[in-house]
Design an enzyme around this catalytic site. Sequence first.
Site, PDB file in Angstrom:
ATOM      1  N   HIS A 100       0.875  -1.169   0.000  1.00 35.37           N
ATOM      2  CA  HIS A 100       0.000   0.000   0.000  1.00 35.37           C
ATOM      3  C   HIS A 100       0.917   1.226   0.000  1.00 35.37           C
ATOM      4  CE1 HIS A 100      -2.280  -3.054   2.335  1.00 35.37           C
ATOM      5  NE2 HIS A 100      -3.365  -2.522   1.835  1.00 35.37           N
ATOM      6  N   ASP A 103       2.275   1.970   3.340  1.00 38.54           N
ATOM      7  CA  ASP A 103       3.234   1.031   3.952  1.00 38.54           C
ATOM      8  C   ASP A 103       4.649   1.471   3.650  1.00 38.54           C
ATOM      9  OD1 ASP A 103       1.002  -0.625   4.300  1.00 38.54           O
ATOM     10  OD2 ASP A 103       1.478  -1.808   2.498  1.00 38.54           O
ATOM     11  N   GLU A 231     -10.476  -7.015  -4.493  1.00 39.19           N
ATOM     12  CA  GLU A 231     -10.269  -8.082  -3.500  1.00 39.19           C
ATOM     13  C   GLU A 231     -11.515  -8.224  -2.634  1.00 39.19           C
ATOM     14  OE1 GLU A 231      -6.505  -7.954  -1.463  1.00 39.19           O
ATOM     15  OE2 GLU A 231      -7.360  -8.892   0.316  1.00 39.19           O
ATOM     16  N   ASP A 306     -10.253 -11.716  10.700  1.00 41.19           N
ATOM     17  CA  ASP A 306      -9.253 -11.971   9.664  1.00 41.19           C
ATOM     18  C   ASP A 306      -7.905 -12.156  10.357  1.00 41.19           C
ATOM     19  OD1 ASP A 306      -8.328 -12.174   7.084  1.00 41.19           O
ATOM     20  OD2 ASP A 306      -8.378 -10.026   6.667  1.00 41.19           O
ATOM     21  N   ASP A 338      -0.413 -12.574   2.126  1.00 41.82           N
ATOM     22  CA  ASP A 338      -1.062 -11.554   2.942  1.00 41.82           C
ATOM     23  C   ASP A 338      -1.272 -12.186   4.313  1.00 41.82           C
ATOM     24  OD1 ASP A 338      -2.361  -9.426   3.958  1.00 41.82           O
ATOM     25  OD2 ASP A 338      -3.962  -9.349   2.473  1.00 41.82           O
TER      26      ASP A 338
HETATM   27  C1  XLS Z   1      -7.234  -6.821   4.368  1.00 40.80           C
HETATM   28  C2  XLS Z   1      -6.816  -7.030   2.993  1.00 40.80           C
HETATM   29  C3  XLS Z   1      -5.688  -6.128   2.544  1.00 40.80           C
HETATM   30  C4  XLS Z   1      -5.553  -6.156   1.063  1.00 40.80           C
HETATM   31  C5  XLS Z   1      -4.829  -5.008   0.478  1.00 40.80           C
HETATM   32  O1  XLS Z   1      -7.923  -7.611   4.972  1.00 40.80           O
HETATM   33  O2  XLS Z   1      -6.478  -8.363   2.813  1.00 40.80           O
HETATM   34  O3  XLS Z   1      -4.506  -6.496   3.170  1.00 40.80           O
HETATM   35  O4  XLS Z   1      -4.965  -7.331   0.627  1.00 40.80           O
HETATM   36  O5  XLS Z   1      -5.425  -3.797   0.798  1.00 40.80           O
HETATM   37 NI    NI Z   2      -5.495  -9.259   1.203  1.00 41.39          NI
HETATM   38 NI    NI Z   3      -7.181  -9.991   4.858  1.00 41.35          NI
END
Ligand code: XLS
Ligand code: NI
Ligand code: NI
Length: 435
Positions: A100, A103, A231, A306, A338
């Site tokens: 990102h 980051d 995503e 998550d 991730d």
């Molecule tokens: C958060 C998401 C994030 C994306 C990118 O839960 O997985 O990390 O992959 O913004």
């Molecule tokens: Ni992700």
């Molecule tokens: Ni995630």
Amino acid sequence: MAYFPDIPKIVYEGSKSKNPLAFKHYNPDEVIEGKTMRDHMRFGAAYWHVMRNSLSDPFGGGTAVTPWDDQSDSVDNAKKRADVFFEFLEKIDIDYYCFHDRDIAPELNDFTKSTEALNAVVDHLAGLQKSTGKKLLWGTACLFSHGRYSQGAGTSPDARVFAYAAAQVKAAMDATHKLGGEGYTFWGGREGYATLLNTDMKRELDHLAALLHMAVAYAKKIGYTGQFYIEPKPREPSTHQYDSDSAACLNFLRQYNLLDHFKLNIETNHATLAGHTMEHELTVALGSNALGSIDANQGDTLLGWDTDQFPSDLYGTTKVMLKVLEMGGFTTGGLNFDAKRRRESHEPIDLFYAHIGGMDAFARGLKTAAAIRADGRIEDFVKARYASWDSGIGQRIESGSTNFDELTEWVKQNGEPVVASGRQELLENILNELL
Ligand code: XLS
Ligand code: NI
Ligand code: NI
């Protein structure tokens, strides 16, 4: 400068090795189904987890030991982190990374200053990519951490916030373009709602689509030809997230004429949060030719959020790799970890154990998936299960050359169908035999 002085480059030593700092299954040069493991996997490391995740949780602050990081918002600190990250990529033998904007560079209290900081770090990253050969799998803009985005970015009720998000995406796309990023991802962190009492859903979705259309137009303008991804993720942080699963994303993309420009970046833990298996989410995407990339991790079914754990479940990695092989492999996408270490795994060396484990789990998944395909029994079973569609009345239905009247006649003549067993247990036995 060696930031991980005690850690050698991780190499493949085979399944008999007891060296915790070696691959037991991931053998980058081994050829499977005509392609090296390295090329099948296209592993990526997530900048946000490796470099920026302090391992805090809702009950306590960070525990991660990061001796290289002075915790300041300076560009020098950001560049130093990039150096550490690239040493990590070299030693773990991962070819790709994802980030990102926030980051890699600090968000300062002014848009222009933040963008200047971003550009300075991007130049530094470009140099690191050049000297190491590492590549950017995808970039993205963080449109969810800052308070201005607390009610959404593209779906904010406030047009000024939308404008800010658009400006931020533009800068993040420039950064991704400059670094040769093979993709650009939208994760709708806060694109959803907390309560419908204050929400105009239709208007918010129209705005989100407008943001994505502007991104497509901007890519064209600057000559960026990378793949756009959305995503999917349900709930967390919002009550409802518009991109809640693969099916919801595909419907949104279709409704707003975006499906030609976007594929999905599917994450295992998001699939399970949506009440689906990862296999389901991948299958839905494949059905629309929209499987682009994968955020490789896994959740903890005993926890409701998550947890972004490193993938260790071999059934999971096998089923993912079956779908990837079925697709014919990744093109722009890859397996981006991730994933974050547990809060208890706070030492730098744990970053290596974590990724080694994930890479080995996927290597075993790939080998098992290839073995299942070579064995052919499961595929043959599925083929046979649908054989009644290959000729006769089935073929006539599939080709659209029959109707209710004819089918009624057919039923009268042919009587009660004798349905064959689905043989789930037998198929599970075969999978276990090959695992
Ligand atoms: C958060 C998401 C994030 C994306 C990118 O839960 O997985 O990390 O992959 O913004
Ligand atoms: Ni992700
Ligand atoms: Ni995630």
